[in-house]
Each structure stands twice: as structure tokens, then as C-alpha cells.
Design a protein around this motif. Structure first.
Motif, short mmCIF file in Angstrom:
data_model
loop_
_atom_site.label_atom_id
_atom_site.label_comp_id
_atom_site.label_asym_id
_atom_site.label_seq_id
_atom_site.Cartn_x
_atom_site.Cartn_y
_atom_site.Cartn_z
N LEU A 344 0.83 -1.20 0.00
CA LEU A 344 0.00 0.00 0.00
C LEU A 344 0.86 1.25 0.00
CD1 LEU A 344 -2.86 -0.99 2.51
CD2 LEU A 344 -3.09 -0.58 0.04
N GLU A 345 1.94 1.22 0.77
CA GLU A 345 2.84 2.36 0.81
C GLU A 345 3.52 2.60 -0.53
OE1 GLU A 345 5.56 1.58 3.95
OE2 GLU A 345 4.09 1.90 5.56
N SER A 346 3.71 1.54 -1.30
CA SER A 346 4.35 1.67 -2.62
C SER A 346 3.38 2.15 -3.69
CB SER A 346 4.95 0.33 -3.04
OG SER A 346 3.94 -0.63 -3.29
N GLY A 347 2.09 2.29 -3.35
CA GLY A 347 1.11 2.82 -4.28
C GLY A 347 0.20 1.79 -4.90
N LEU A 348 0.29 0.54 -4.48
CA LEU A 348 -0.56 -0.50 -5.03
C LEU A 348 -2.00 -0.33 -4.52
CD1 LEU A 348 0.23 -2.89 -6.91
CD2 LEU A 348 0.17 -4.36 -4.89
N ASP A 349 -2.98 -0.74 -5.32
CA ASP A 349 -4.36 -0.60 -4.90
C ASP A 349 -4.68 -1.59 -3.78
OD1 ASP A 349 -6.00 -3.08 -6.24
OD2 ASP A 349 -4.34 -2.45 -7.52
N GLN A 350 -5.81 -1.36 -3.11
CA GLN A 350 -6.17 -2.11 -1.91
C GLN A 350 -6.26 -3.62 -2.16
OE1 GLN A 350 -6.66 -0.86 1.22
NE2 GLN A 350 -7.19 -2.84 2.10
N LEU A 351 -7.00 -4.02 -3.21
CA LEU A 351 -7.18 -5.45 -3.46
C LEU A 351 -5.87 -6.13 -3.82
CD1 LEU A 351 -10.56 -5.76 -5.45
CD2 LEU A 351 -10.07 -6.35 -3.08
N SER A 352 -5.07 -5.50 -4.66
CA SER A 352 -3.80 -6.10 -5.05
C SER A 352 -2.85 -6.20 -3.87
CB SER A 352 -3.15 -5.28 -6.18
OG SER A 352 -3.97 -5.26 -7.33
N ALA A 353 -2.88 -5.19 -3.00
CA ALA A 353 -2.03 -5.23 -1.81
C ALA A 353 -2.45 -6.35 -0.86
CB ALA A 353 -2.07 -3.88 -1.09
N LEU A 354 -3.76 -6.49 -0.66
CA LEU A 354 -4.26 -7.59 0.17
C LEU A 354 -3.85 -8.94 -0.40
CD1 LEU A 354 -7.92 -6.62 1.21
CD2 LEU A 354 -6.03 -7.17 2.74
N LEU A 355 -4.02 -9.08 -1.71
CA LEU A 355 -3.69 -10.36 -2.36
C LEU A 355 -2.21 -10.67 -2.23
CD1 LEU A 355 -4.63 -12.75 -4.03
CD2 LEU A 355 -4.21 -11.38 -6.09
N SER A 356 -1.37 -9.64 -2.35
CA SER A 356 0.07 -9.85 -2.20
C SER A 356 0.40 -10.37 -0.80
CB SER A 356 0.81 -8.54 -2.48
OG SER A 356 2.20 -8.71 -2.32
N GLY A 357 -0.29 -9.83 0.20
CA GLY A 357 -0.08 -10.30 1.56
C GLY A 357 -0.50 -11.76 1.73
N TYR A 358 -1.65 -12.12 1.15
CA TYR A 358 -2.10 -13.51 1.24
C TYR A 358 -1.14 -14.45 0.52
CZ TYR A 358 -6.49 -11.38 2.77
OH TYR A 358 -7.45 -10.65 3.45
N HIS A 359 -0.65 -13.99 -0.65
CA HIS A 359 0.32 -14.80 -1.39
C HIS A 359 1.56 -15.08 -0.54
CE1 HIS A 359 -1.27 -13.79 -5.70
NE2 HIS A 359 -2.02 -14.66 -5.06
#
Length: 398
Positions: A344-359
């Protein structure tokens, strides 16, 4: 009965504090039931094939119960409200008590009198709570902050104190002498890691379905149905047959590899994922792996335990699962949250950031299963006791 009464208190809870207190009592009652149930299985079913089948059913109740709860919880929450996920335990609990009184044999208790290890219970519980609290809040307050470091240090000190207490008291909560049994020690180490990965699968995949794909609670529950059915098939028959045919080590190794593959598939699940393409394959593989796992894992843990110690050993096994699940889920959820915050701090949107965390969490979970398989490969179980069914499997079948 304690679990049932606590469930009623949870369903009628007027506040968060009351609910948390009732949940603690519910957990205490559930822990007693789990330990006693496993001990009963070991003592009531003495013939190898019967014990394998009984352990399979017990395994299904444990491993399948969690995912079945997701389905039932989704239905109840969607149709009624969250209170009913606790109130539904009332008829089940009352029925369980009635059937226990009618069907279970009356056996005399031990003639040995011992004091309750209250100090040990307090230290291990406080240590685990402090460790989980520190891990869950580490991202918010900082991993190197005095608060987090102090809490982790305090948790470590309490757990070390617990081990010291257990080595000195006459009636320890967790007799350390049992860990001299190689099968029990190995199975507990594997169980801690296995539970951490499986708990993360249940929790984080449900979040992926609900927060990323936009599923309702009912749809989330139905998504777990394929895994539920597969676990039921394995636990209620197939797993026992595999143990009888191949022993413990083979099926346990295969299931760990399947669990690794199943979580690895979730690592590549996209934001706009399809259930058939990105969810169902992993659910099928994870269902097979979990269904195969519980029976051989429990048999390995209990196979070389003397009958008089079966109750203590079953308590240790269930404690290991719960400790592994709590710590594993706390660690993986914290990793997911940290990765999401960074994205999120890098500018990614909310859903993509959440998905990255789950990955990230799914990847680490897959590595946990790989580590578990490595431990199993590096440690030799006692073959004469760990595989008590080979003799039966050589008998002719008609």
C-alpha cells in the motif's frame, strides 16, 4: 457439559469482554473433551484394524470439523446471525452428553492421587497468550519496539519456567519423560508445524474468497465443501486402509507434499480469480492431504505410549496442535499484514495489496509443510510400534 454451557454464554454474550471470557471457558471445555476422546479411542479399540478405523473417524472429526464449521457457520451467519454459530452447540452438546452416559463404559479412575499442576497451567497459558499477542501486534507497534521485544522475552521466560516446573513437580501437566519416546516427540514436532499451515489455509483462504473475490459467508462455506467431502472419505475409511497397507510414514509423507502443492497453487491465485480454475484445484489437493494426514499422525504419536499414559499423551498431542495452530496463524497473518502495508505504501491498490499479503502467507505456509516433510524424512520412527498394522495387512482378505 462445560463446553455446552460456555457455548450458550457465547451465544447470549452482551459485550465483547463477556464473549472473550466465555470463549476461554469454551476452549477449556473443548480441550478436556479432545484429550479424553483420544485416550478413549486408544483404550477401547485394542485390535489394530479396529483402532485404525476408529482413529480415522476421530481424525475426521478433528480435521474435517474445522472446515465443516466454516460451511455451517457461513449458512447460519447468512441465514440468521452470528449468535447461532454458538447456540447450535446446545442440542449437539446435550446429545453428546446423553450418548456418552448411555454408550461409554464406566471405568474406575486411577487410584493414584495427585495435585493439579496449577502453576504449570498458568505459566504455559500466559506464555502462549503473550507470544501470540506480541506476534499479532508486532506490525502495529514495531517488531523491534520495547513493547514487542519485552512481550516476546516475557513469553520465552514463562515457557522456560514452565519446562523447569514440569521437570520438578510430582504430578506434571506435561510429563517431560514422555518426550523420550521417539514417535511421540517426532509426531508432536510435525503436528505443531502441520497445524500452523492448516490453520492458515482455513483462515487466509476464507479471507481471500471474501475480501478479494467478494464471496458471501455462505459462498465461502460452500467453497470448502469439496475439501470437506474428500476429508470425510479419507478419514472415514480410506486413510485407515492406507495405514493398514503402507504403514504410517508413507501416507504422512505424501500428504505433506500434497499440502505443499495445494498452498503453492493459492500463491498464484489472481485478483479476479475463478473458483473452478484457481480455488477448486487447491481445495481438492488440500482436502486429500488433510484427509490422509490426521490418522497416521495420531497413530505415530500414540503408538509407543503405554496404556496408563494414553490420557497424558493425548493431552500433549492436542496441545501441540492447538499451540502450532495459534502460533502459526499469528505468524502468517502478521506476515500477510506486513506485506499488505508495504504494498500500500508503494502505491498498489487495496485489493492487489491484500492479495500480495495472502500470497506471502500461502508461500510461507507451503514452506512450513516442506520443512515438516524434511523433519519426517530425517527422523526414523520406531518401526515395530509405529506401524502396528502390517501384521494385520498380511492376513488374507475374503
Amino acid at each position: 457439559m462445560l463446553f455446552t454451557v460456555a457455548s450458550l454464554a457465547c451465544g447470549l454474550a452482551p459485550s465483547q469482554v463477556f464473549l472473550i471470557a466465555a470463549r476461554a471457558i469454551q476452549g477449556f471445555g473443548g480441550a478436556i473433551v479432545a484429550a479424553v476422546a483420544l485416550s478413549l479411542v486408544m483404550n477401547l479399540f485394542t485390535k489394530p484394524v479396529e483402532r485404525a478405523k476408529a482413529m480415522g473417524i476421530y481424525g475426521f472429526v478433528n480435521s474435517g470439523g474445522g472446515s465443516l464449521g466454516v460451511l455451517l457457520g457461513g449458512i447460519l451467519t447468512n441465514s440468521l446471525d452470528w449468535h447461532w454459530i454458538f447456540l447450535v452447540n446446545l442440542p449437539l452438546g446435550i446429545g453428546g452428553v446423553a450418548l456418552s452416559l448411555k454408550l461409554l463404559p464406566t471405568t474406575p479412575g486411577s487410584s493414584e492421587k495427585g495435585r493439579l499442576d496449577t502453576t504449570g497451567a498458568i505459566t504455559v497459558t500466559a506464555g502462549m497468550l503473550l507470544a501470540v499477542y506480541a506476534i499479532v501486534n508486532g506490525n502495529q507497534v514495531g517488531w523491534t519496539s520495547p513493547q514487542t521485544l519485552g512481550q516476546l522475552s516475557g513469553a520465552a521466560a514463562l515457557l522456560i519456567l514452565f519446562l523447569i516446573i514440569e521437570s520438578r513437580v510430582k504430578a506434571p501437566l506435561m510429563p517431560l519423560r514422555l518426550f523420550k519416546l521417539r514417535n511421540l516427540a517426532t509426531a508432536n514436532a510435525i503436528g505443531i508445524l502441520w497445524a500452523g499451515g492448516v490453520f492458515a489455509w482455513f483462515f487466509l483462504s476464507a479471507l481471500y474468497l471474501q475480501l478479494i473475490l467478494g464471496y458471501t459467508p455462505l459462498q465461502v462455506g460452500l467453497s470448502f465443501l469439496p475439501a470437506n467431502l474428500i476429508m470425510a472419505a479419507f478419514s472415514l475409511g480410506l486413510s485407515a486402509k492406507l495405514v493398514v497397507r503402507f504403514g504410517i510414514r508413507g501416507p504422512l509423507t505424501v500428504e505433506l507434499l500434497l499440502l505443499t502443492i495445494g498452498l503453492a497453487l493459492l500463491v498464484i491465485a489472481p485478483v479476479n480469480g475463478s473458483f473452478l480454475l484457481h480455488v477448486l484445484p487447491s481445495m481438492i489437493i488440500l482436502g486429500i492431504g488433510s484427509g490422509m494426514a490426521f490418522n497416521p499422525l495420531l497413530l505415530a504419536a500414540m503408538s509407543d505410549v503405554p496404556t496408563k499414559d494414553s490420557g497424558l499423551a493425548s493431552g500433549i498431542v492436542n496441545t501441540s496442535f492447538m499451540m502450532g495452530g495459534a502460533l502459526g496463524l499469528a505468524v502468517l497473518a502478521s506476515l500477510a499484514a506486513a506485506r499488505t502495508a508495504t504494498e500500500l505504501e508503494s502505491g498498489l491498490d487495496q485489493l492487489s495489496a491484500l492479495l500480495s499479503g495472502y500470497h506471502m502467507a500461502f508461500l510461507v505456509g507451503a514452506l512450513i509443510f516442506t520443512l515438516t516433510a524434511t523433519i519426517l524424512a530425517a527422523t526414523r520412527l520406531q518401526p515395530s510400534r509405529a506401524i502396528p498394522y502390517e501384521e494385520e495387512s498380511t492376513l488374507p482378505h475374503h
